[in-house]
Every structure is written in C-alpha cells, then in structure tokens.
Design an enzyme around this catalytic site. Structure first.
Site, PDB file in Angstrom:
ATOM      1  N   GLU A  82      -4.315   7.408  -0.412  1.00  8.81           N
ATOM      2  CA  GLU A  82      -4.800   6.116  -0.899  1.00  8.81           C
ATOM      3  C   GLU A  82      -6.237   6.239  -1.405  1.00  8.81           C
ATOM      4  O   GLU A  82      -7.136   6.615  -0.663  1.00  8.81           O
ATOM      5  CB  GLU A  82      -4.733   5.068   0.215  1.00  8.81           C
ATOM      6  N   CYS A 144      -3.350  -0.606   8.567  1.00  6.59           N
ATOM      7  CA  CYS A 144      -3.843   0.678   8.032  1.00  6.59           C
ATOM      8  C   CYS A 144      -4.890   0.448   6.950  1.00  6.59           C
ATOM      9  O   CYS A 144      -5.971   1.062   6.969  1.00  6.59           O
ATOM     10  CB  CYS A 144      -2.692   1.499   7.449  1.00  6.59           C
ATOM     11  N   HIS A 163      -0.878   7.849   3.962  1.00  7.99           N
ATOM     12  CA  HIS A 163       0.364   7.216   4.413  1.00  7.99           C
ATOM     13  C   HIS A 163       1.468   8.264   4.423  1.00  7.99           C
ATOM     14  O   HIS A 163       1.695   8.939   3.415  1.00  7.99           O
ATOM     15  CB  HIS A 163       0.757   6.049   3.491  1.00  7.99           C
TER      16      HIS A 163
END
Length: 220
Positions: A82, A144, A163
């Site tokens: 991410e 998260c 992730h």
C-alpha cells in the site's frame, strides 16, 4: 475500489487467531544475515482506540527508523503493498463495535499521507516464486489503514502497510514468511537509496553557506 465493505464485515465475525499471520516463521527468518537491523515484532488488536494509543507509543518509546504493518485481506490473491493511507472514510466498526468519530483518523491531519518508500518499485523487484506482489493505492479504510495513517503521521512517511492473503495450501506460513522477508529487505534498500541524495544535498548546502567550509552541523 479493490476491497469491499462486506470483506471487513466478514473478517470481524471470525475470531482472530495467531496463525493468521506467519509471525513465528518470520521471527525465525528475520531479515537475513546481511541486514544490520534490530527487528521487533508486535501485534495490534482490531480495535481503533487501542491501535491509536499503541501506534503512538511505538513511535514515542521505541523510536523506530521504519515500521511495517502487516494485515490480512481474505479476498486477496496476491500480496499488496500500500503506497498511501487516507484520513477519512473509516465507517466500519471494529471488533468492539466502535467507529471513529465522523469516520476520521486525525481531525486536523492531511487527507492523504504517502510512504517514503516507492511501493511500485518494490513490487517490481520483490521476486518470490509462487507469490504475486502488487502495488496498491487503496488500503481499504479499516483498522489496518487506520494504523498505517497514524504510523505515516508519527513517522513522517517512514512506514509501510503490506496486505497479505489468508494462509492456505498455496500460501503456507513458511512461504509467506519468506515473501515478507524479501519485500521488507527491498523496502529497506529503497529507504537507503532515498537517503543518499538527501545527505549529499544537505552536505552541499552546508558547505556553500560558509565559503566552502562546513557550518558545524552534524550529518546523520
């Protein structure tokens, strides 16, 4: 968006188990013999308020150079790195039924904070046989992402969120642990590459400010 709200709802109904992340395997693997890095592994609950307190304490007490958050995305078929985190849109309740007020992480925080690491570059270089590593700009607006935003805020961008899919026959804990090792090694190398031009720039600036002589500032 890549992730849907029902995925988070489904996660909340499943009791959290230690084996959902390859913590023991990754602890044994570490970051490899060539990495002169002190590695600490901590676990965070799926609880917005607790996460907010713990992330702040991590940065205040441990003062890490870099923090990597790892979360499970049951719908994923690949590992997603991410690039950034968003301040608003946290509308799904955590395991205690709590939702952040107005769906906001930090009321006065920027809308988006990006990591100092180029996740696109890391995803291209991180090669692990049998595991796809992809780049993402949408971390899902759940705990998260919430923890990631806080770490990026406290650490001035020196954080990452990975992730990962659920453990399965095609992705056992040993393979996922190895994949995390390779990915984090690449992230650390990316940070080092980013630091070198900054140090050179600072050194040139210091020299030019006093007739070519350093001003006495320490370069770290």
């Amino acid at each position: 968006q890549r992730r849907r709200p029902q995925v988070d709802s489904w996660v909340r109904k499943i009791p959290w188990r230690r084996d959902r992340l390859p913590t023991p395997e990754f602890s044994k693997l570490g970051l490899g013999s060539d990495m002169q890095v002190e590695l600490r592994i901590l676990q965070l609950p799926v609880d917005y308020r607790e996460v907010k307190q713990r992330v702040a304490r991590i940065w205040e007490d441990l003062r890490p150079h870099f923090v990597v958050h790892v979360g499970v995305d049951p719908a994923a078929k690949a590992i997603f790195l991410e690039q950034c985190s968003k301040n608003r849109g946290y509308r799904d309740a955590d395991i205690r039924g709590f939702r952040p007020e107005c769906g906001v992480c930090l009321p006065d925080g920027p809308e988006v904070i990006a990591s100092e690491v180029s996740m696109k570059a890391v995803s291209r270089r991180a090669a692990v046989q049998g595991v796809e590593v992809a780049f993402s700009r949408d971390a899902g607006r759940y705990v998260c992402d919430y923890a990631y935003y806080l770490s990026l805020h406290h650490g001035n961008g020196c954080a990452a969120l990975i992730h990962v899919p659920r453990l399965s026959p095609w992705l056992p804990a040993s393979l996922l642990g190895k994949a995390l090792q390779v990915i984090i090694q690449e992230m650390l190398e990316e940070i080092e590459k980013a630091r070198v031009p900054n140090l050179v720039h600072r050194k040139l600036s210091l020299c030019s400010s006093s007739q070519g002589e350093p001003t006495g500032e320490l370069l770290l």
